[in-house]
Structure formats: structure tokens, C-alpha cells
Design an enzyme around this catalytic site. Structure first.
Site, PDB file in Angstrom:
ATOM      1  N   THR A 230       0.861  -1.184   0.000  1.00 19.68           N
ATOM      2  CA  THR A 230       0.000   0.000   0.000  1.00 19.68           C
ATOM      3  C   THR A 230       0.898   1.234   0.000  1.00 19.68           C
ATOM      4  O   THR A 230       2.069   1.154   0.390  1.00 19.68           O
ATOM      5  CB  THR A 230      -0.898   0.008   1.252  1.00 19.68           C
ATOM      6  OG1 THR A 230      -0.052   0.055   2.407  1.00 19.68           O
ATOM      7  CG2 THR A 230      -1.758  -1.246   1.323  1.00 19.68           C
TER       8      THR A 230
ATOM      9  N   GLU B 276      -5.703  -3.515  -1.727  1.00 21.89           N
ATOM     10  CA  GLU B 276      -6.249  -4.711  -1.082  1.00 21.89           C
ATOM     11  C   GLU B 276      -7.348  -5.377  -1.923  1.00 21.89           C
ATOM     12  O   GLU B 276      -7.746  -6.516  -1.643  1.00 21.89           O
ATOM     13  CB  GLU B 276      -6.841  -4.342   0.292  1.00 21.89           C
ATOM     14  CG  GLU B 276      -5.812  -3.921   1.336  1.00 21.89           C
ATOM     15  CD  GLU B 276      -5.450  -2.434   1.273  1.00 21.89           C
ATOM     16  OE1 GLU B 276      -5.590  -1.825   0.184  1.00 21.89           O
ATOM     17  OE2 GLU B 276      -5.033  -1.884   2.304  1.00 21.89           O
TER      18      GLU B 276
ATOM     19  N   LYS C 111     -15.018  16.356  11.232  1.00 19.41           N
ATOM     20  CA  LYS C 111     -15.955  16.182  12.337  1.00 19.41           C
ATOM     21  C   LYS C 111     -16.212  17.535  12.978  1.00 19.41           C
ATOM     22  O   LYS C 111     -15.377  18.070  13.688  1.00 19.41           O
ATOM     23  CB  LYS C 111     -15.392  15.195  13.351  1.00 19.41           C
ATOM     24  CG  LYS C 111     -15.229  13.802  12.751  1.00 19.41           C
ATOM     25  CD  LYS C 111     -14.368  12.888  13.597  1.00 19.41           C
ATOM     26  CE  LYS C 111     -13.870  11.711  12.786  1.00 19.41           C
ATOM     27  NZ  LYS C 111     -12.624  11.984  12.034  1.00 19.41           N
TER      28      LYS C 111
ATOM     29  N   TRP D  63     -20.773  15.057  10.792  1.00 16.60           N
ATOM     30  CA  TRP D  63     -19.733  14.805   9.792  1.00 16.60           C
ATOM     31  C   TRP D  63     -19.927  15.671   8.557  1.00 16.60           C
ATOM     32  O   TRP D  63     -21.041  15.809   8.040  1.00 16.60           O
ATOM     33  CB  TRP D  63     -19.777  13.334   9.349  1.00 16.60           C
ATOM     34  CG  TRP D  63     -19.156  12.388  10.323  1.00 16.60           C
ATOM     35  CD1 TRP D  63     -18.687  12.675  11.578  1.00 16.60           C
ATOM     36  CD2 TRP D  63     -18.932  10.992  10.126  1.00 16.60           C
ATOM     37  NE1 TRP D  63     -18.190  11.553  12.179  1.00 16.60           N
ATOM     38  CE2 TRP D  63     -18.325  10.500  11.324  1.00 16.60           C
ATOM     39  CE3 TRP D  63     -19.165  10.101   9.087  1.00 16.60           C
ATOM     40  CZ2 TRP D  63     -17.964   9.155  11.472  1.00 16.60           C
ATOM     41  CZ3 TRP D  63     -18.808   8.769   9.249  1.00 16.60           C
ATOM     42  CH2 TRP D  63     -18.213   8.298  10.425  1.00 16.60           C
TER      43      TRP D  63
END
Lengths: 533, 533
Positions: A179, A324, A436, A441
Site C-alpha cells: 500500500t 487490497e 468532524k 460529519w
């Protein structure tokens, strides 16, 4: 019953058998074109497999590449896994510490390096304890401190052009990717032959990217990045013409390659497509043969999809994935009935989402308590994924596994998403990028996408800044279109049409360009640092 | 690495998740239409799975079906394998001895039977020792000697509409099919979930039959025959509308179903397509929405492909397969470059061949010494096949395995074929149907195909008859087009344009119709018997 599942050598043998004259064209780093056929490539892949035997690289050992997109890298894509080793494609843009880490983590036995990246490798030579040989991907070795070292052409020369491919279990590791490490130390992701073969078969499907033998396939996405989203393998299994362009990623270079080679499908991150669109507008150049582009890596603004439709007659297909889930897990094309059922507005709104899970992949959206979020297209939760080419653990990283997977084996993607009744997933933000504010959110991604719909805005990135009362508040960086100006007030008025007042950025900074990560995404870490300093 | 390969329950869950309102329409035996959605079907599949639990059918046990193409059979397609049992679809047209044999061979624990086939089953009740229950696929039980017996709707009634699908190894047997036994006692062919899922994914590909979510899929091929070439599963994974027509296979019924339901792709054996073409010509009816038909089971005459192109604007896609490679291994569509490279004659000649191996399947052609035949499109040998959904042994038949597979695990198809440089396999005959004359081979299939190109010929079958001097000689049975006549001399003159003199049939018999096997192929065994008697 059968035990004859395909491995990557079968993929190459198919092209050699059914499209031996099919072409692989590379614009090499020096600007010269290299063209040969699948049959030619096959013979060199066999020579390379013999060379790996000669170098004494055992079965299952990893072979590292620090290389751009070209024919020799293509040969490594097949010779390494086909002969039972594992291909470790290394991102040359990683920071020093990570660059060393990934080579050590993979225990690479040999490194194949492009001339342009030799200096980079030399700097870290002492850290590469397991590397017993270096091969320069060229026909000569430049002056270098690396040793032992040979050049690729000498390595292949005179070897047999046939090879007895071993019969491998399809669940043998064919490659290791790391990654990009934007959230910490890079994590190793192991792919098996079976995973990639199944993913390739998915990419030939009419309702995904529909690669056909009559396509001309141009992966712009780097070959070190999730196998260039598997396109080199996909083109091969289909017998399509394959076009590679080394490190040439300027919009001018890309459009000229597309025109010259008759490219019908190309894949890259959205920032590349933003640049190409701007270049086409400016230069008046054409990309007439191009039928569809596949965009991935980060979200595509709806405005860009419309622009490619309207101005260039090119279908932009958005796909969502991560290392992934390489190449990808969802795809955004109009599903059955959608075009008929809904107006243009809904159609584009759907196409701007991450899309629907492709056959072989299952998804779910879970709230913070681990419960299923309703499929109303509004309720957000974490996107979780499972399927035929999704890993269920990292390579030797039990620490990362604990965070990365649910106890019932689903990948926790770290993306915050909604899901609707038609099956469209909408990634509203990375979990770490979400803002936040006052217990609620705010999606940085949705703000960016809406800002980029404003005619005066070329690019936008929104990040969170700390706030005493509200915890966090949005801060926007904006690049305007050439010769255009716009102010914060106008942009907030634009945003106000869609979002509540408390979503609007408190501050704007107008910049000439946005920093990008090693995989061409907007680099929000660097933007945060810039504000902190 | 991953352990999340799909099984058939994932296939159904995909349709339920992404196309819950997608439609399954059945013209039932009584002519009434039954229409419901994937969501409706799913709930009934769950009820059926619970019912199988209640009946005490253990994991891995076989559930037999003697049924036509309809919604209830579709439910069995998913509930049986999804819940860990194995689906045994029984060909109701088998001769008595074989009909009994296959039920005993599979050790079916329960039989699901259409009302129209109850009499057939009753006759053999005593031979079915393992069968502990019969279920009539209807909402009531007719007067019958079968027992214990229940009707399907009572079996499902009131059961929960959700089911906890077991997590199965993808290499678990999902079904057992028997070969039609034209060459001896039927042989059991075991399929696994993985084999069928991979085959379905292949059939979604642009270069195969390209099934998409926007298609309307109509498998005419019986559901007892190689899972109706997997189309019920393929339509489900794609989320396409699925159309079934029970036992209605008259050309009139088929064309009316195609028109009424807006079918875009239909699959059947060539004899059906011959009948449909004749009916369309005669009736002046239209099949305007139909885009492509997939023909398989036996060779398609080139003339028929042209006729569907020219008269009906429908692409006929030929595919080759057998129960051992179900659904199919090769497919004949114009490959990349072929349309551009060659004239119309070559194009049609290629499309009339069995086609090119699809991704996941490898083929080879071997001469009598086991050596590779050159890929010149002329040299014949046995077609051998290996791949992701090809078996490498029969079910408990070591005797058949010895003949059926090479020592390195390839299926010996018993078909005699050529292979060319573009990858097109041409099946010139079944090994048993080839005519051995004076030490040379005559292809009965090629003679038939050429005869059917004559305007006056509707159908033709050529068989071998014993001959004192030449060992065997060809004998032709011909059905003329309505209101046309033709004589042997004219037909031999026609054949002489393409074949050497010694290939021409010594005798012709003009008949009203050709006998067909239980899978709608011309029944050459019966023709031979007719001559012997």
C-alpha cells in the site's frame, strides 16, 4: 471435477496461441517507440524465466522491480510469476524510509531497475541485505555503484525461447504489492494467480470495462501500482493490442500516444483526466478514436464525467478499488433500466458514485456499532468488502490485520460510504479525511466535487483544521481555471445551493497547483502540514 | 490472500441485492404466464432450502429433477446447491434403461417431478430404491401411485423467507449431470460451485455471448441439459430479465415468446433454429428485438448463419461444448482484426466453425499417434480440452475414465477436428460418425453442411453404410424445403464443386423428417437401424 484452474502462464499462452501477431507498443523513456508481438514477447519471457533459474532465485522468492510502464516490465509481469516466483512492484515515489522498508519486507532476492531510477536505488543499497543481484532494464549498464549488476539484454541473450512452465496451484502467490503508506508504514498485499485470473475475467465483461480482443488498451496508471489495475494481464488474456508509455504522463504526450496508436480504452487517476481535458480544450487537439476511459484511485467529479461526454464523446467509467482489492471492487456504469427509468440528472449522479459491486465481490456498509446501514443512499457507514480478489489478511502484519478486517473476514476499507437500492455505493470520504464538526460529519470529498462543478474552478481540496469550539472546520484549497478568478464568497454561495450553512469552508486559499501523492492523488497530508507551519 | 470464492448462493444474492425487481417470466405448461422478481424468487428459494432441511436430505445428497423450464425448476437450481446438496437434472427423454440407471447412479434422495412426467416416473418407481420422497411441481397432487408424495406449494408454504446459507468450499459438488448416453451407458459428470461460477463469469464477457444486465435472456435448451448451458445462472449473476417457456418449443410458441417478452438473446440447438427460420419465412412473423442467438449441441451450417444475418438481422453465435465441458469450451465470433483482414467468405467460414477457446479453456488437436496436429486448418485429429470447467474424471466410472482422458489429464472429446492459426477449431465429425472409406476419412458433418446450403434442402444427415470393397460409404437422408424437389444427381453435382468424387454419397433417401435424439440432435443411430432393418 477439475483441477485445471488457470495461472498467469495460461494467460500469456492464450495470447500466444490466439493472437500471436497482436501488438505491444511502448513509447520508451527516450521517446523512441518499441513495437513487437505477443509471440515475440513470449519468447523473451521464456528467456527471462531461464535467466531467473540461472540466477538461482528459488521458487516463491520475490523479484523486485523499480520500473516504469514498458515492454521489459511487461516481460517481468509474466516470467516472474509464471516460473513460480513472486513479482514485487516497487513504487519509486515512496519516501526514503518506506522505500527501504518495502524491499526489506519482501526480502527481494533481485532488483530489476530502470536507468532513470538507478540513483534512487544506489542511495539505499546498504539497506537491501537480501538483494543478491541488480539488473538494469536496458541494453547496457551505466556507471553505477550497484553490484553485482548486469543489463537486461545481456541477461536474456542466447537463452532458449521455450520454457517448461511449472504446474502451479492457482492459490500460489504471484505478486506482492505494498500500500502507498499514506496512513503509516506500507502494508504488503499478496495476490495469487487465481485472484488475478478471476479479476481479469471480470474486466472482460460487458457490464464492467468490457475489454475485447478488438480494443487497443492503454494503461496510464503505473505498473508499480496494483499491477496497473491488471490491464497488462487483461489485454493479454483478451488478445488486445497493448500500449505502454513508460513515464510519459504529460497531457500532450498522452494525447499523442492515444492518437498515434488508436487507443480505444485508457485508464488513469482523475487528476490525469483533469489535465488531459484542460489540454484538449486549450490545444484543440483530438482523441477521436478513444471510446472509454476508466478512472480510479480517487473520486471523479460529476462535472468531469459530463465534460468527457459532451466535449470529447468519451465514456468515463469510474471504478473504486484499493491495493487490497486490486484491481477494483465496484464499477459505475448505467445499469439495466437506469437510463430508461430516470432522468439525465439521476444518471450522472449515479455515474459519479463509486458504483456497483462487480460479479465476484460483495460489499456492505456498517455504522459505528457494526450494524448494516439502510440502503437509502444517505446513511453513511464504513464500506466493507469481501470477494474473489480481496485479501483477508496482510503479509506478516498481525497489527494491521486487527484494524484492517472484521472478525468475520471482511476488509474494512476505511472509506465512508452510502449505498442505495440500485446497488450504487457512494464513497463520501476517507475515514481519516472526514471533517468532524460539532458532533456531525462533513464530507471533504463532496465539497471538493461540488466546488469543481463551478466553471471557474479547476481543482479543489478540502481539509479539516482544528477548531476550539467545533472540534474541526473545513478549509478549502482552490486552483482556478486559467484566466479565471473567483472569490470565497461566490464559492460559498455556490455550495450553499446544495449543503447546509455549517458545511461551508471557513477559509479559502487560492493556489497555483495542488501537491500530489506518489499515486497522483491530492496530497492532503502536505496541505495540512503547510497550514501548520 | 483470499478464501472468499463465490458459490451459487452468492450468484443469487447478487441479483437480489442489485436487481431485486428484475423479472423472471415463465410460460408454464398450461400456457399461462407466471411472472415474479428476483426478490420474490429468493424468498421462495429460502423456503425451499428450509423444506429440504425438513425432509432430512443431508449435505452432499442428490436431489433429482424431472422437469421442464420453469420458475420452480429455477428455484431448485439455487436452493439445492446453495444449501449444500447436489442438483441432479434428469433427461426425461432417456430410454427406460438409462432413465433408471441415472437415478440409481446418483442415489437421488428425493425427486421433484413435473405433472407431465409423473407417468414416466411411476413406471420406474420400483427401481428407485434410494428415493425417499416425491414432490410434484404443482400446487396439488394428481392421482398417482408415487408415495410418499407432496406438492411443491404445500412443501414451501409458511416456511421462513430467509435462510442462513452455509459457507461452502467452492470445489463442493453443486450438481451431477449425465451424458445423453448415445455412446453407451450415461456417464455422470460432477460440477462444482467454482466451475459454474467461473463459467458464468466467462459468459458475461464481450467476446463470448456478452450477457449484460440489460439483456432479456431466453434459454430454450432444456434445463435438464447441462444446466440449460448455464443461462439461468448467467442471467441471475448479470441481473438480466430471464424468460422460460416450459416445454413450449414449437417455432410458433418460441417466436411469440420472443416477441412478447422482448428477448434479446436466446439459446438452442441448430435444429430449433432451422425450424424457427422456416416458420418465420412462412408466417411472415417478426423477431425484431432479438439481437443474438447462441447455437450449440451440434454444428451450425454456414447457410443458417447467413440466413439469420440476412433475413432476420440476428447474429448467430456458435458455441461448442459437451456435458463434460458445460456450458461450452469454444465460441465462434469474429475475432479482433478478422473482419478487417478477410473477405466475407472467410468471415462466414470462420463463424461456421466451432470457434476459439474461451478464456479459462485450453484446447489441442492430436493425431492418432498422440502428436500435435499442425494448425493449418486442414489436418484432422482428436480435439482434446482442459480447463476451469472441464472435468478430469467421470463420477465413479474408472472404465470410462480410461477412454475419456489422456494420461496427462486432458478430456478426449471424441470429436475429430482441425485447428487454424487464428485459433478456430473446426469440428469435422464425431469420431464415431466419421466415414472410413478406402483408408481415407470422409466427414459426414461437412457433407451435411454443404447439402444444407442447397436452396432445396431443409435438413440433411449422412451416415456410414458398410461396403465390401471400401469398408464404409456415405448414405444421405434429405428433407427438402416445403414445395421443393431435388434429386440425387443434382445434389451430387452440388457437392462435387467442393469435394472429391469419392466423397459423394452413393445413395440418397428423401424423407419427410429426420429422427432426433433426446437432446434434439439428428439421431444417426436410428437412421442406421432403419437401413439395417
Amino acid at each position: 471435477m477439475t483441477r485445471s484452474q488457470w495461472t498467469l502462464s495460461d494467460v500469456l499462452l492464450r495470447a500466444t496461441s490466439l493472437a500471436p501477431d497482436g501488438e505491444i507498443a511502448t513509447k520508451r523513456e527516450d521517446g523512441e517507440w518499441h513495437q513487437y508481438t505477443y509471440q515475440d514477447a513470449y519468447e523473451r519471457v521464456c528467456q527471462l524465466a531461464h535467466a531467473l533459474d540461472e540466477l538461482g532465485i528459488g521458487a516463491g522468492k520475490r523479484v523486485g522491480t523499480v520500473a516504469a510502464n514498458h515492454d521489459r516490465h511487461y516481460e517481468l509481469y509474466f516470467a516472474v510469476p509464471g516460473s513460480g516466483r513472486s513479482l514485487h512492484t516497487i513504487n519509486h515515489r515512496l519516501p526514503d524510509e518506506h522505500f527501504e522498508y518495502v524491499v526489506e519486507d519482501a526480502e527481494d532476492a533481485v532488483l530489476f531497475v530502470d536507468p532513470q531510477f538507478i540513483e534512487r536505488v544506489e542511495c539505499h543499497r546498504d539497506a537491501f541485505e537480501d538483494v543478491s543481484a541488480f539488473v538494469v532494464l536496458d541494453d547496457e549498464v551505466p556507471d553505477t555503484a550497484l553490484e553485482p549488476v548486469t543489463d537486461y539484454e545481456s541477461l536474456l541473450e542466447g537463452r532458449p525461447t521455450e520454457y517448461e512452465w511449472p504446474s502451479l496451484d492457482p492459490e500460489t502467490e504471484c505478486g506482492l504489492c505494498h500500500t502507498s503508506g499514506t496512513t503509516g508504514i506500507p502494508k504488503g498485499v499478496q495476490h495469487t494467480h487465481g485472484m488475478l485470473v478471476r479479476a481479469c475475467n471480470m474486466m472482460l465483461q460487458t457490464d464492467t470495462v468490457a475489454v475485447s480482443g478488438s480494443d487497443v488498451v492503454f494503461p496510464i496508471v503505473p505498473m508499480f501500482h496494483g499491477y496497473a489495475w491488471a490491464y497488462p494481464y487483461v489485454a493479454t488474456i483478451a488478445g488486445s493490442k497493448l500500449v505502454l508509455a513508460d513515464s510519459h504522463t504529460s497531457p500532450e504526450a498522452l494525447t499523442s500516444v492515444i492518437e498515434r496508436e488508436g487507443v480505444t480504452i485508457a485508464s488513469a487517476v482523475p487528476t490525469i483526466w483533469l489535465d488531459v481535458a484542460a489540454y484538449l480544450d486549450e490545444s484543440g487537439k483530438s482523441i477521436a478514436g478513444l471510446e472509454r476511459i476508466q478512472s480510479g484511485g480517487s473520486a471523479v467529479p460529476e462535472s468531469l464525467i459530463r465534460r468527457y461526454d459532451d466535449a470529447f464523446d468519451v465514456e468515463m467509467i469510474q471504478a473504486w478499488g484499493m491495493t487490497e482489492t486490486a484491481p477494483f471492487a465496484t464499477i459505475s456504469r448505467a445499469p439495466s433500466g437506469l437510463e430508461a427509468d430516470c432522468g439525465e440528472i439521476d444518471l450522472y449522479a449515479s455515474r459519479a458514485k463509486a458504483g456497483r459491486p462487480v460479479p465476484g465481490i460483495s460489499v456492505r456498509v456498517r455504522d459505528e456499532d457494526g450494524e448494516s446501514a439502510p440502503r437509502d443512499g444517505e446513511t453513511v457507514g464504513e464500506l466493507q468488502v469481501r470477494g474473489e480478489w480481496v485479501i483477508d489478511s496482510y503479509y506478516e502484519r498481525p497489527d494491521a490485520d486487527a484494524d484492517g478486517f472484521t472478525c468475520d473476514g471482511w476488509l474494512r476499507t476505511g472509506d465512508v460510504a452510502t449505498w442505495d437500492k440500485r446497488g450504487f455505493v457512494d464513497v463520501v470520504d476517507r475515514k481519516k479525511d472526514i471533517i468532524k464538526s460539532g458532533g456531525e460529519w462533513i464530507s471533504s470529498l463532496e465539497l471538493e466535487s461540488e466546488l469543481m462543478r463551478n466553471d471557474a474552478v479547476a481543482e479543489a481540496a478540502v481539509i479539516a483544521v482544528d477548531h476550539d469550539i467545533w472540534q474541526e472546520r473545513p478549509f478549502a484549497f482552490v486552483v482556478t481555471e486559467r484566466d479565471r478568478t473567483v472569490d470565497a464568497e461566490t464559492l460559498n454561495a455556490h455550495l450553499r445551493e446544495r449543503f447546509p450553512k455549517w458545511w461551508l469552508p471557513d477559509e479559502y486559499e487560492f493556489v497555483d497547483a495542488l501537491p500530489r501523492t506518489s499515486t497522483e492523488k491530492f496530497d492532503k497530508q502536505q496541505l495540512s502540514k503547510r497550514l501548520d507551519s
